[in-house]
Design a protein around this motif. Structure first.
Motif, PDB file in Angstrom:
ATOM      1  N   ASP A 228      -0.157   8.412  11.292  1.00  0.00           N
ATOM      2  CA  ASP A 228      -0.872   7.146  11.165  1.00  0.00           C
ATOM      3  C   ASP A 228       0.147   6.058  10.847  1.00  0.00           C
ATOM      4  O   ASP A 228       0.828   6.120   9.805  1.00  0.00           O
ATOM      5  CB  ASP A 228      -1.906   7.214  10.038  1.00  0.00           C
TER       6      ASP A 228
ATOM      7  N   ASP B 245      -2.070   1.012  11.583  1.00  0.00           N
ATOM      8  CA  ASP B 245      -3.350   1.733  11.603  1.00  0.00           C
ATOM      9  C   ASP B 245      -3.973   1.754  10.216  1.00  0.00           C
ATOM     10  O   ASP B 245      -5.174   1.515  10.037  1.00  0.00           O
ATOM     11  CB  ASP B 245      -3.152   3.176  12.087  1.00  0.00           C
ATOM     12  N   LEU B 246      -3.163   2.058   9.216  1.00  0.00           N
ATOM     13  CA  LEU B 246      -3.672   2.158   7.856  1.00  0.00           C
ATOM     14  C   LEU B 246      -4.169   0.807   7.351  1.00  0.00           C
ATOM     15  O   LEU B 246      -5.223   0.715   6.719  1.00  0.00           O
ATOM     16  CB  LEU B 246      -2.577   2.711   6.936  1.00  0.00           C
TER      17      LEU B 246
ATOM     18  N   ARG C 194      -7.738   2.549   9.538  1.00  0.00           N
ATOM     19  CA  ARG C 194      -7.841   3.773  10.336  1.00  0.00           C
ATOM     20  C   ARG C 194      -6.940   4.854   9.744  1.00  0.00           C
ATOM     21  O   ARG C 194      -5.722   4.691   9.649  1.00  0.00           O
ATOM     22  CB  ARG C 194      -7.428   3.496  11.785  1.00  0.00           C
ATOM     23  N   VAL C 195      -7.557   5.941   9.326  1.00  0.00           N
ATOM     24  CA  VAL C 195      -6.806   7.075   8.787  1.00  0.00           C
ATOM     25  C   VAL C 195      -7.310   8.349   9.444  1.00  0.00           C
ATOM     26  O   VAL C 195      -8.513   8.549   9.599  1.00  0.00           O
ATOM     27  CB  VAL C 195      -6.937   7.167   7.250  1.00  0.00           C
ATOM     28  N   SER C 196      -6.405   9.181   9.904  1.00  0.00           N
ATOM     29  CA  SER C 196      -6.792  10.448  10.535  1.00  0.00           C
ATOM     30  C   SER C 196      -7.391  11.373   9.477  1.00  0.00           C
ATOM     31  O   SER C 196      -6.894  11.469   8.357  1.00  0.00           O
ATOM     32  CB  SER C 196      -5.575  11.113  11.186  1.00  0.00           C
TER      33      SER C 196
END
Length: 310
Positions: free
Chosen positions: A237, A241-242, A246-248
């Motif tokens: 990530d 993204d973070l 957005r976090v996997s």
């Protein structure tokens, strides 16, 4: 022989510190607790003293009646600051108590650098401000991430697993940033030992650093794969993204979300900090320099003890 009072000494890091104090054998120990615990008191051979955290005056009496020189606090709660705040005030009012270690034990100085980033940072920041207002000698501990978070039931720890970013039991990883940023990993037993040894110092710095071992997430995952004898499913990530929220997701996260609401936001924030290498601690002085004979647990050894053959 000084009297050391450990608040929150019946579990977690506090219990680990109590065990380290007993092993050291240099001080008299009491555990401050909301209620008596005869079973644990017998097992630890350490006296429990019941306190009312809502009453500063009664806690002052307890500290003075037991000749408490130093308070080690491990009861910090991000949702209820009254117990620790009142304990700090009682220690300050005590005519005997000289020193206090507040319940910070943070990965890096985020309570100072990012005090409004989340409720945990804010609560720790408030407690630092509280001790700064007193006449007590104090020191705040920074120790990187707890290595215990990546353990298994096969290796004893009083600090529960909290597998952010690397889910060893499910052989998965969602690494923040490039994975090459360095991170300090420190086991709770080493934090406890350095805490106990710091009691021997004639003067405390305002900040005490404990450095276990520095590794990157990529290096950590490789060691975990070696311990498990298998290849992990790895995703990355980016910091962008973070920041975008957005976090996997890892298999372990659903249980963590259920146990503690708001964890996902905490993982996002922690991911940003890891991606910015905030946990690559570079203090000008660490307790490791004062006590070079203490050899912190190596990550490889910890992972093998926790996961090899399991």
């Amino acid at each position: 022989m000084a009297v050391i009072a450990v608040a929150g000494g019946s579990n977690g890091l506090g219990l680990t510190i109590v065990e380290a104090l007993r092993a050291r054998g240099k001080h008299e120990i009491i555990i401050l607790s909301r209620k008596d615990n005869p079973e644990l008191e017998k097992r630890l051979e350490t006296r429990f003293v019941a306190v009312n955290y809502k009453d500063v005056e009664s806690m002052q009496f307890v500290l003075e009646a037991n000749d408490v020189d130093t308070v080690i606090c491990t009861i910090n709660s991000s949702t209820d600051l009254e117990p620790e705040r009142n304990l700090i005030r009682a220690a300050d009012r005590s005519c005997i108590t000289r020193r206090i270690i507040p319940s910070i034990f943070a990965g890096f100085p985020y309570p100072i650098k990012y005090p409004d980033s989340n409720v945990v940072a804010k609560s720790k920041s408030e407690m630092i401000k509280e001790v700064q207002k007193t006449s007590l000698e104090y020191t705040v501990f920074y120790n990187g991430i707890f290595l215990d978070y990546y353990g298994s039931p096969h290796f004893k720890s009083h600090v529960p697993a909290w597998p952010m970013f690397v889910d060893i039991s499910h052989e998965s990883a969602a690494i923040p940033g490039s994975g090459n940023e360095l991170i300090v990993f420190t086991h709770s037993s080493d934090i406890a030992e350095f805490t106990v040894r710091s009691l021997d110092l004639l003067e405390w710095p305002k900040e005490s650093y404990v450095i276990g071992e520095k590794l990157s997430w990529n290096e950590f995952v490789k060691l975990a794969e070696d311990a498990k004898g298998s290849k992990f499913n790895i995703v990355y990530d980016s910091e962008a993204d973070l920041k975008a929220g957005r976090v996997s997701q890892l298999p372990s996260y659903s249980e963590m979300y259920t146990a503690s609401p708001g964890v996902e936001a905490g993982i996002l924030l922690a991911g940003e900090w890891f991606a910015k290498a905030e946990l690559d601690l570079k203090p000008t002085h660490a307790l490791n320099d004062d006590f070079p004979e203490i050899k912190p647990m190596r990550v490889k050894r910890f992972l093998e003890l926790s996961w090899k053959g399991h």
